[in-house]
Design an enzyme around this catalytic site. Structure first.
Site, PDB file in Angstrom:
ATOM      1  N   ASP A  41      -6.519  -0.993   5.304  1.00  0.00           N
ATOM      2  CA  ASP A  41      -5.665  -0.741   4.140  1.00  0.00           C
ATOM      3  C   ASP A  41      -4.461  -1.656   4.303  1.00  0.00           C
ATOM      4  O   ASP A  41      -3.725  -1.530   5.280  1.00  0.00           O
ATOM      5  CB  ASP A  41      -5.238   0.729   4.126  1.00  0.00           C
ATOM      6  CG  ASP A  41      -4.405   1.083   2.910  1.00  0.00           C
ATOM      7  OD1 ASP A  41      -4.389   2.264   2.536  1.00  0.00           O
ATOM      8  OD2 ASP A  41      -3.725   0.197   2.352  1.00  0.00           O
ATOM      9  N   TYR A  46       1.094  -5.420  -2.732  1.00  0.00           N
ATOM     10  CA  TYR A  46       1.655  -6.347  -3.730  1.00  0.00           C
ATOM     11  C   TYR A  46       2.904  -7.037  -3.160  1.00  0.00           C
ATOM     12  O   TYR A  46       3.128  -8.228  -3.413  1.00  0.00           O
ATOM     13  CB  TYR A  46       2.048  -5.601  -5.016  1.00  0.00           C
ATOM     14  CG  TYR A  46       0.912  -5.059  -5.845  1.00  0.00           C
ATOM     15  CD1 TYR A  46      -0.415  -5.188  -5.446  1.00  0.00           C
ATOM     16  CD2 TYR A  46       1.168  -4.420  -7.062  1.00  0.00           C
ATOM     17  CE1 TYR A  46      -1.451  -4.680  -6.225  1.00  0.00           C
ATOM     18  CE2 TYR A  46       0.141  -3.917  -7.841  1.00  0.00           C
ATOM     19  CZ  TYR A  46      -1.159  -4.039  -7.416  1.00  0.00           C
ATOM     20  OH  TYR A  46      -2.170  -3.530  -8.181  1.00  0.00           O
ATOM     21  N   ARG A  78      11.664   0.077   2.494  1.00  0.00           N
ATOM     22  CA  ARG A  78      11.271   1.441   2.921  1.00  0.00           C
ATOM     23  C   ARG A  78      12.269   2.002   3.926  1.00  0.00           C
ATOM     24  O   ARG A  78      12.537   3.196   3.955  1.00  0.00           O
ATOM     25  CB  ARG A  78       9.851   1.441   3.490  1.00  0.00           C
ATOM     26  CG  ARG A  78       8.829   1.191   2.384  1.00  0.00           C
ATOM     27  CD  ARG A  78       7.397   1.343   2.840  1.00  0.00           C
ATOM     28  NE  ARG A  78       6.499   0.775   1.812  1.00  0.00           N
ATOM     29  CZ  ARG A  78       5.195   0.910   1.799  1.00  0.00           C
ATOM     30  NH1 ARG A  78       4.597   1.593   2.743  1.00  0.00           N
ATOM     31  NH2 ARG A  78       4.464   0.375   0.844  1.00  0.00           N
ATOM     32  N   GLU A 134      -8.169  -2.131   0.006  1.00  0.00           N
ATOM     33  CA  GLU A 134      -8.872  -1.404   1.060  1.00  0.00           C
ATOM     34  C   GLU A 134     -10.294  -1.899   1.215  1.00  0.00           C
ATOM     35  O   GLU A 134     -10.949  -2.251   0.230  1.00  0.00           O
ATOM     36  CB  GLU A 134      -8.930   0.088   0.715  1.00  0.00           C
ATOM     37  CG  GLU A 134      -7.598   0.780   0.821  1.00  0.00           C
ATOM     38  CD  GLU A 134      -7.737   2.250   0.487  1.00  0.00           C
ATOM     39  OE1 GLU A 134      -8.429   2.965   1.230  1.00  0.00           O
ATOM     40  OE2 GLU A 134      -7.173   2.669  -0.525  1.00  0.00           O
TER      41      GLU A 134
HETATM   42  P1  DGT Z   1       0.884   1.123   2.039  1.00  0.00           P
HETATM   43  O1  DGT Z   1      -0.607   1.021   2.063  1.00  0.00           O
HETATM   44  O2  DGT Z   1       1.371   2.540   2.046  1.00  0.00           O
HETATM   45  O3  DGT Z   1       1.587   0.283   3.056  1.00  0.00           O
HETATM   46  O4  DGT Z   1       1.403   0.556   0.616  1.00  0.00           O
HETATM   47  P2  DGT Z   1       0.619  -0.240  -0.491  1.00  0.00           P
HETATM   48  O5  DGT Z   1       1.635  -0.923  -1.333  1.00  0.00           O
HETATM   49  O6  DGT Z   1      -0.428  -1.132   0.080  1.00  0.00           O
HETATM   50  O7  DGT Z   1      -0.008   0.930  -1.366  1.00  0.00           O
HETATM   51  P3  DGT Z   1      -1.513   1.342  -1.630  1.00  0.00           P
HETATM   52  O8  DGT Z   1      -2.368   0.931  -0.475  1.00  0.00           O
HETATM   53  O9  DGT Z   1      -1.475   2.781  -2.006  1.00  0.00           O
HETATM   54  O10 DGT Z   1      -1.895   0.535  -2.947  1.00  0.00           O
HETATM   55  C1  DGT Z   1      -2.131  -0.877  -2.963  1.00  0.00           C
HETATM   56  C2  DGT Z   1      -1.387  -1.536  -4.115  1.00  0.00           C
HETATM   57  O11 DGT Z   1      -1.767  -0.939  -5.343  1.00  0.00           O
HETATM   58  C3  DGT Z   1       0.119  -1.399  -4.046  1.00  0.00           C
HETATM   59  O12 DGT Z   1       0.715  -2.496  -3.364  1.00  0.00           O
HETATM   60  C4  DGT Z   1       0.559  -1.312  -5.471  1.00  0.00           C
HETATM   61  C5  DGT Z   1      -0.640  -0.785  -6.212  1.00  0.00           C
HETATM   62  N1  DGT Z   1      -0.525   0.663  -6.528  1.00  0.00           N
HETATM   63  C6  DGT Z   1      -0.670   1.713  -5.684  1.00  0.00           C
HETATM   64  N2  DGT Z   1      -0.549   2.880  -6.330  1.00  0.00           N
HETATM   65  C7  DGT Z   1      -0.336   2.561  -7.634  1.00  0.00           C
HETATM   66  C8  DGT Z   1      -0.124   3.346  -8.837  1.00  0.00           C
HETATM   67  O13 DGT Z   1      -0.119   4.579  -8.812  1.00  0.00           O
HETATM   68  N3  DGT Z   1       0.079   2.632  -9.990  1.00  0.00           N
HETATM   69  C9  DGT Z   1       0.062   1.268 -10.040  1.00  0.00           C
HETATM   70  N4  DGT Z   1       0.245   0.651 -11.223  1.00  0.00           N
HETATM   71  N5  DGT Z   1      -0.134   0.510  -8.944  1.00  0.00           N
HETATM   72  C10 DGT Z   1      -0.317   1.153  -7.777  1.00  0.00           C
HETATM   73 MG    MG Z   2      -2.068  -0.321   1.182  1.00  0.00          MG
END
Ligand code: DGT
Ligand code: MG
Length: 391
Positions: A41, A46, A78, A134
């Site tokens: 993951d 982004y 964060r 992922e």
């Molecule tokens: P992490 O995995 O907790 O370090 O953080 P991320 O940013 O990788 O979050 P993740 O793995 O839940 O989701 C991957 C990407 O998908 C994230 O960078 C932005 C997008 N994303 C996640 N959740 C949402 C959502 O609820 N709405 C939208 N529009 N985009 C989302």
């Molecule tokens: Mg992620």
């Protein structure tokens, strides 16, 4: 994925990796798994893509903005208390020096997402994508080969265990070999899986339990994983049927033996946008044109001739805000498909737009008022495709 001395920190550092030993419910303490699966993951995905595109952003708290939401943020942000999906207003209050980058155009995220999958596939073909950031990777064969090479192995990095001793690596050699790398990995031993699962608050924290299932579980009084662990199988089977109930019980103790299914090229490509209110045909036409312009370029790069166009809309509904999607689909005539392949973009976009507007008017009566909150267009290479897997 390779040995510790490989110089793959560039891509390995910015993601969370968990090794998923797949065990039978009845066999949870056994040291012989059927499979060893790695779950990747990407961290703050982004935000990482934007930091790669503009390295100056690595040194500032960074948020990625879609409409009025910060969908994700880097680790500097964060540290200041920002979380994913925070409103822009709240994020700026918490961190006034926050730098915001617009993230509504997903092109770069999509491209990097596919590059990550391609990189993983170059190590092992059994890679399954789950959304953008992922991947599951079945490394059983690699682990078996490694085990034959190493006489002794130890756990690198941290071990999450209340009862750790050196001989645990002998008990679980496939796990020690599979996590044979530095970079702050934490190994969770099989004997602790059930208890760590039980400590998760909501059933939604678990891969495989979505919104609808969580709602049905809530109806049975099951909201945490602990609740699910102790909930009687028979009662669960009355609601979900025997096999789904068993699967849910297994998931609750961290056991899931479903196979990793290699994803391959997507069967369909899609693009969508959501908004608070769209209520005029002119706006709809412009939005469809915008989505199709992007989609046509991706279809061209994909190289396969698209055969079906599907248009999805979501009407505003106060009671059922997120799940009221409707769609219509129709064939893409071969001369339009050919234009896409040839790179005759403007002409192809115009013709697809008029097709999409016809689909739109199959759902929306032309002289009646409407209020849309989302438009999605999908093209598929297979006329019989059920649009299950899009990229
Ligand atoms: P992490 O995995 O907790 O370090 O953080 P991320 O940013 O990788 O979050 P993740 O793995 O839940 O989701 C991957 C990407 O998908 C994230 O960078 C932005 C997008 N994303 C996640 N959740 C949402 C959502 O609820 N709405 C939208 N529009 N985009 C989302
Ligand atoms: Mg992620």
């Amino acid at each position: 994925m390779e040995s510790a001395e490989d110089d793959d920190a560039e891509w390995r550092a910015p993601c969370s990796i968990s090794l998923v030993p797949s065990l039978e419910l009845s066999n949870i303490t056994s040291s012989t798994p059927h499979k060893v699966i790695v779950h990747f993951d990407m961290d703050c995905f982004y935000a990482q893509v934007e930091m790669l595109r503009n390295p100056a952003l690595r040194h500032v708290p960074l948020g990625i903005q879609q409409k009025y939401i910060v969908v994700t943020c880097n680790y500097l942000a964060r540290e200041q208390g920002l979380t994913k999906l925070m409103s822009v207003t709240e994020a700026k209050e918490k961190c006034p020096e926050l730098v915001l980058v617009k993230g509504e155009d997903l092109t770069h995220y999509r491209e990097l997402s596919h590059k990550v999958t391609e990189l993983l596939v170059s190590y092992c073909p059994l890679v399954e994508r789950l959304g953008f950031d992922e991947n599951f990777m079945d490394i059983t064969e690699m682990v078996e080969r490694r085990l034959q090479q190493y006489e002794t192995c130890t756990f690198n990095g941290h071990v999450y265990s209340n009862n750790y001793s050196e001989d645990k690596a002998k008990m679980y050699p496939w796990l020690a070999v599979g996590t044979f790398k530095p970079n702050q990995q934490t190994t969770l031993l099989p004997e602790d899986i059930s208890s760590i699962m039980g400590s998760l608050s909501s059933v939604r924290k678990v891969q495989g339990i979505g919104h609808q299932t969580a709602k049905r579980l809530q109806g049975l009084g099951v909201s945490s994983i602990k609740d699910l662990q102790i909930f009687p199988l028979d009662n669960l089977a009355r609601e979900f049927g025997e096999s789904s109930a068993r699967r849910l019980k297994n998931i609750a103790i961290g056991s899931d033996d479903s196979a990793v299914t290699p994803t391959g090229a997507p069967q369909s490509l899609s693009d969508e946008d959501s908004f608070k209110k769209m209520s005029s045909p002119k706006e709809v036409l412009e939005k469809i044109q915008e989505l199709l312009a992007c989609l046509v370029e991706r279809m061209h790069n994909d190289g396969r001739r698209p055969q079906t166009l599907r248009l999805t809309i979501r009407r505003y509904s106060a009671s059922n805000k997120w799940y009221s999607r409707e769609s219509r689909q129709g064939p893409i005539p071969s001369h339009i498909g050919q234009k896409i392949i040839n790179g005759n973009f403007d002409n192809a976009v115009d013709q697809l737009t008029s097709l999409a507007m016809k689909l739109f008017y199959k759902m929306v009566v032309s002289n009646k008022a409407f209020h849309l909150t989302l438009i999605n267009s999908i093209s598929s290479k297979d006329p019989n495709d059920h649009f299950t897997q899009s990229g």
